[in-house]
Design an enzyme around this catalytic site. Structure first.
Site, PDB file in Angstrom:
ATOM      1  N   SER A 149     -10.062  -0.589   6.714  1.00 57.77           N
ATOM      2  CA  SER A 149      -9.362  -0.303   5.458  1.00 57.77           C
ATOM      3  C   SER A 149      -8.735  -1.507   4.784  1.00 57.77           C
ATOM      4  O   SER A 149      -8.348  -1.434   3.620  1.00 57.77           O
ATOM      5  CB  SER A 149      -8.277   0.756   5.689  1.00 57.77           C
ATOM      6  OG  SER A 149      -8.863   2.010   5.925  1.00 57.77           O
ATOM      7  N   SER A 163      -9.460   1.856   2.726  1.00 62.18           N
ATOM      8  CA  SER A 163      -8.500   2.630   1.966  1.00 62.18           C
ATOM      9  C   SER A 163      -7.472   1.797   1.212  1.00 62.18           C
ATOM     10  O   SER A 163      -6.672   2.337   0.439  1.00 62.18           O
ATOM     11  CB  SER A 163      -7.770   3.597   2.908  1.00 62.18           C
ATOM     12  OG  SER A 163      -7.035   2.901   3.899  1.00 62.18           O
ATOM     13  N   LYS A 205       0.846  -1.190   0.000  1.00 62.20           N
ATOM     14  CA  LYS A 205       0.000   0.000   0.000  1.00 62.20           C
ATOM     15  C   LYS A 205       0.887   1.248   0.000  1.00 62.20           C
ATOM     16  O   LYS A 205       2.021   1.232   0.488  1.00 62.20           O
ATOM     17  CB  LYS A 205      -0.891  -0.032   1.244  1.00 62.20           C
ATOM     18  CG  LYS A 205      -1.969   1.031   1.318  1.00 62.20           C
ATOM     19  CD  LYS A 205      -2.842   0.797   2.545  1.00 62.20           C
ATOM     20  CE  LYS A 205      -3.935   1.836   2.688  1.00 62.20           C
ATOM     21  NZ  LYS A 205      -4.827   1.543   3.833  1.00 62.20           N
TER      22      LYS A 205
END
EC number: 3.5.1.4
Length: 562
Positions: free
Chosen positions: A239, A215, A140
């Protein structure tokens, strides 16, 4: 190639445009999809495109079709060369980005150089570098990799390349991993859908009119496209679990202290009332367990003082689990496919001999309101100051942060005391019920149409003599409460898919409120038809081994024919 560094000069629009151009230029010409082979923009499901396009070689398809555990075995045996595996995933990740907009950074040169070093080491010594030898792992955007940005969706962070790798990246690389891409996130990583003003919106490759969640939505889109065998995201309110559910993947939200967070970028630095954690996302539960054990076996507490010195332990489960089912959170009834998946799973678990009890959602609303209050306790100042550096506006999804009122220190201490008391009461309820786990939805739907997270819904909360606006977080209520509690949580693909002929709103449906009514009225059976359905399994704090072991039993029950 690696993404060229872009100086953060000019307007936020110019900065974003230059960064997007730099990202695309980092993809070599041979990995850019020829115009004549691109699927039409009207093609919703692009997950089969690599297999049907003729653009990938049989070897590339064979490599990228395997799970992380399968790849590691073939790399260890010498059947696969690490360099070949790295190149195959670099190409497939490049394709995934061109179809879903899932990447934020590339480091293809680093990947190929690392992979060659893995092959040379194995040839020279006959030994593996570590348990992850030669395995490509995507990260990420918030994980620092030297020489690459970690924008976390802010134009102000463009050009602020990391000086060194994050602690987790160092650990994974020392265990043999190969890094090649970083993935897109929403602004500040505080939206449940992946969209920001720098890179734009990431799409769900299983249906490009729907969201891949957030996210960690860049990760979920990439893995669903098989552009990564295993990726690492983070979770502060869902997330990891929300994007995994939106794309039918597996993920573990560990308790704080199990995996290292040192030298990662936060969207709200210093916010520690509810801690952000990181964890793996993959297409199989076996891969999630393999990664988790590999990380803990590397003794992360020697790299990050926040890590708990807790070795990975084998788990002996009772022959009969006691699982509490939470059919809804008291605020939003799940949409029809999620309700069906819950019913099927409960029936299968009963048939397998496990005890099922009901879990009263009486505490869920308080928990999610606590989460919202902690998220906006600074009045949105951390996010506002970052946006102001380039004049970047608040996105509409972040209305709650834009309009929040800052708490003073005393009120913040009181809020954290409320959180601790909530944690105490929830644990006492859990222990009194004598349960092993809670089974519940991950989100109240399987996924939603892209752009559905339009505004953070607001409600008034009385704090002393001041009424402050906080997020009700209706989309993350099923996940976010377990962040407040810091419980080990698994989101898993049930193997079931939406059936538009079965998954229709029951005539006896009664809305629990306006938000519940809106969520269920927005459910589109035709759009969701054929998409995967996920659920969530929750254990107590630091019970990662147990929740994974219980997850195996749940999957075994679901796969049975009884």
């Amino acid at each position: 190639m690696a993404t060229p560094v872009v100086a953060a000069s000019g307007s936020w629009e110019q900065i974003g445009a230059k960064k997007r151009e730099a990202l695309m230029s980092s993809i070599p010409q041979e990995w850019r999809i020829p115009a004549g082979l691109l699927p039409p923009v009207t093609q919703d499901d692009v997950t089969d495109w690599p297999d049907t396009s003729g653009w990938f070689t049989p070897d590339e398809l064979a490599i990228t079709s395997l799970t992380a555990s399968e790849l590691v075995a073939k790399l260890a045996s010498g059947e696969f060369k690490s360099e070949d595996v790295a190149k195959a995933f670099c190409k497939r990740a490049a394709a995934a980005h061109q179809l879903t907009n899932c990447l934020s950074e590339t480091c293809f040169d680093r990947a190929i150089a690392t992979a060659r070093a893995r092959d040379e080491h194995l040839a020279r010594t006959g030994k593996l570098v570590g348990p992850l030898h030669g395995l490509p792992i995507s990260l990420k955007d918030n994980f620092n990799l030297k020489g690459l940005d970690a924008t976390v969706g802010f134009s102000s962070h463009v050009g602020d390349a990391a000086k060194s790798d994050s602690a987790l990246a160092e650990l994974l690389e020392s265990a043999g991993a190969v890094f090649y891409v970083k993935t897109n996130v929403p602004t500040a990583m505080m939206i449940a859908e992946t969209v920001n003003n720098v890179f734009g919106r990431t799409l769900n490759p299983k249906h490009r009119q729907t969201t891949s969640g957030g996210s960690s939505g860049g990760e979920s889109a990439l893995i669903a496209m098989r552009g990564s065998p295993l990726g690492v995201g983070s979770d502060i309110g869902g997330s990891l679990r929300i994007p995994a559910a939106c794309t039918g993947l597996f993920t573990l939200r560990p308790s704080a202290g199990r995996f290292p967070v040192r030298h990662t970028r936060s969207g709200m630095p210093g916010q520690e009332a509810v801690q952000s954690v990181n964890g793996p996302m993959a297409r199989s539960l076996t891969d999630i367990e393999f990664y988790s054990k590999s990380v803990v076996d590397e003794r992360p507490w020697l790299r990050d003082p926040r890590c708990v010195p807790l070795p990975w332990q084998p788990v002996e489960l009772p022959t009969k689990l006691k699982i509490a089912v939470m059919w809804h959170d008291g605020m939003v009834q799940p949409t029809p496919p999620v309700i069906r998946a819950l019913r099927v799973t409960v029936d299968k678990l009963r048939d397998a001999g496990h005890e099922i009890v009901e879990w009263d959602p009486v505490d869920q609303k308080e928990g999610v309101v606590l989460l919202g209050r902690m998220f906006v306790a600074d009045g949105g100042t951390a996010i506002r100051k970052e946006l102001e550096r380039t004049g970047e506006p608040f996105r509409p999804e972040m209305l709650a942060y834009e309009t929040a009122t800052e708490l003073g220190t005393y009120d913040m201490w009181r809020l954290q005391s409320e959180r601790t008391e909530f944690q105490n009461r929830y644990l006492d309820r859990w222990n009194s019920a004598g349960i092993d786990a809670i089974l519940c939805p991950t989100i109240p739907f399987n996924t939603v149409k892209s752009g559905s997270f339009k505004h953070g819904k607001l409600s008034g909360w009385r704090q002393g003599t001041v009424t402050v606006a906080v997020l009700t977080l209706d989309k993350v209520a099923y996940t976010g409460v377990f962040n407040v509690l810091d419980y080990s949580s698994l989101s898993f693909a049930t193997g079931l898919t939406v059936d538009k002929n079965i998954d229709t709103l029951d005539s006896a449906y009664e809305a629990l409120g306006d938000v519940c009514k809106a969520v269920n009225e927005e459910y589109d059976a035709d759009m969701m038809d054929g998409l995967p359905i996920s659920l969530q399994l929750v254990a107590r704090r630091l019970e990662e081994e147990k929740v994974l072991a219980m997850g195996k039993l749940v999957l075994e029950a679901l796969s049975s024919n009884t």
